[in-house]
Design an enzyme around this catalytic site. Sequence first.
Site, PDB file in Angstrom:
ATOM      1  N   ASP A  85      29.153  57.922  28.580  1.00  0.00           N
ATOM      2  CA  ASP A  85      30.446  58.136  27.936  1.00  0.00           C
ATOM      3  C   ASP A  85      30.372  57.935  26.426  1.00  0.00           C
ATOM      4  O   ASP A  85      29.586  57.135  25.912  1.00  0.00           O
ATOM      5  CB  ASP A  85      31.472  57.129  28.476  1.00  0.00           C
ATOM      6  CG  ASP A  85      32.041  57.532  29.819  1.00  0.00           C
ATOM      7  OD1 ASP A  85      31.484  58.440  30.453  1.00  0.00           O
ATOM      8  OD2 ASP A  85      33.043  56.913  30.238  1.00  0.00           O
ATOM      9  N   HIS A 136      35.486  63.477  27.379  1.00  0.00           N
ATOM     10  CA  HIS A 136      36.030  62.115  27.378  1.00  0.00           C
ATOM     11  C   HIS A 136      37.218  62.055  26.411  1.00  0.00           C
ATOM     12  O   HIS A 136      37.535  61.002  25.878  1.00  0.00           O
ATOM     13  CB  HIS A 136      34.948  61.118  26.977  1.00  0.00           C
ATOM     14  CG  HIS A 136      35.257  59.695  27.342  1.00  0.00           C
ATOM     15  ND1 HIS A 136      35.830  59.331  28.543  1.00  0.00           N
ATOM     16  CD2 HIS A 136      35.075  58.527  26.657  1.00  0.00           C
ATOM     17  CE1 HIS A 136      35.977  58.018  28.578  1.00  0.00           C
ATOM     18  NE2 HIS A 136      35.534  57.508  27.437  1.00  0.00           N
ATOM     19  N   HIS A 230      26.890  53.905  28.433  1.00  0.00           N
ATOM     20  CA  HIS A 230      27.342  54.390  27.124  1.00  0.00           C
ATOM     21  C   HIS A 230      26.135  54.469  26.197  1.00  0.00           C
ATOM     22  O   HIS A 230      25.505  53.437  25.923  1.00  0.00           O
ATOM     23  CB  HIS A 230      28.372  53.431  26.513  1.00  0.00           C
ATOM     24  CG  HIS A 230      29.597  53.216  27.339  1.00  0.00           C
ATOM     25  ND1 HIS A 230      29.606  52.368  28.433  1.00  0.00           N
ATOM     26  CD2 HIS A 230      30.858  53.730  27.235  1.00  0.00           C
ATOM     27  CE1 HIS A 230      30.834  52.373  28.960  1.00  0.00           C
ATOM     28  NE2 HIS A 230      31.604  53.189  28.256  1.00  0.00           N
TER      29      HIS A 230
END
Length: 274
Positions: A85, A136, A230
């Site tokens: 993400d 996102h 991430h």
Amino acid sequence: MCIVRGMSVAHEKMTKTRKGFRAVAALAAAGALSLGLSGCTKYDTTKPSAARKASAGDARSGARTVARFGTVDCRRVKCVALTFDAGPSENSPRLLDILKEKQVPATFFLLGRGHIAKHPDLVRRMAREGHELASHTWDHRILTDISDADIRDEFKRTDDAVEKLTGKRPTLMRPPQGRTNDHVSELAKKEGLAQILWDVTTKDYTLPPSSTIVDRAVSQTHRDSIILLHDIYKNTVPAVPDIIDQLKAKGYVFVTVPQLLAPGKAEPGKIYKP
């Protein structure tokens, strides 16, 4: 209104600095799933196995998904999806090198402002090397807290940017902090987007050592897991080789989210979670 402890503080901090945004935006990620399960926000989710069964009767429906990483049938092997993400970032080139070396596809839920806009060449590289590109949102705004017009803008700006760079429009979206509801799903459906949640989080946003990130990812993973990571955090990318090696040793096969659902396909407006 449903409040998750710390959420309002986190949202306030996000508006102050970009650095603070990155650290705090992910801070609530671990609690995001409980928000949907606690009764505060109600929505239905579909498991990857259910998506596959929905197409089980059609022998011609593409049960064996062919990608440049090989032929995969997640009804017959233990599949797992790596997802990242809030990138791309300065850490993404090294991550892409690792994934290429390990022959592992990933699904990238890309952030618009300061990421897609700042690293267009990395977006193109991700697509060129066979990864799935998803949204996102543009500004990482909490979708359950903003107007319909703003939600549509969060979707459209990111999808437009990815399509302009790669020629392919995203069909998957991950809501910031995992916070969603039925109304967000309705708007996502109109934009042709399915929402993808997760079941494995390493809490890499707290910047634990890479070894801890590895241990958390491996210990939580099971068949059909969707792993949340991430690539904006410094200790995450160094953990990826060991995550891949240890899960491969346990018999897991890495796939993109669309491969995980095949022969089914992600339906706009639905929410998928293992």
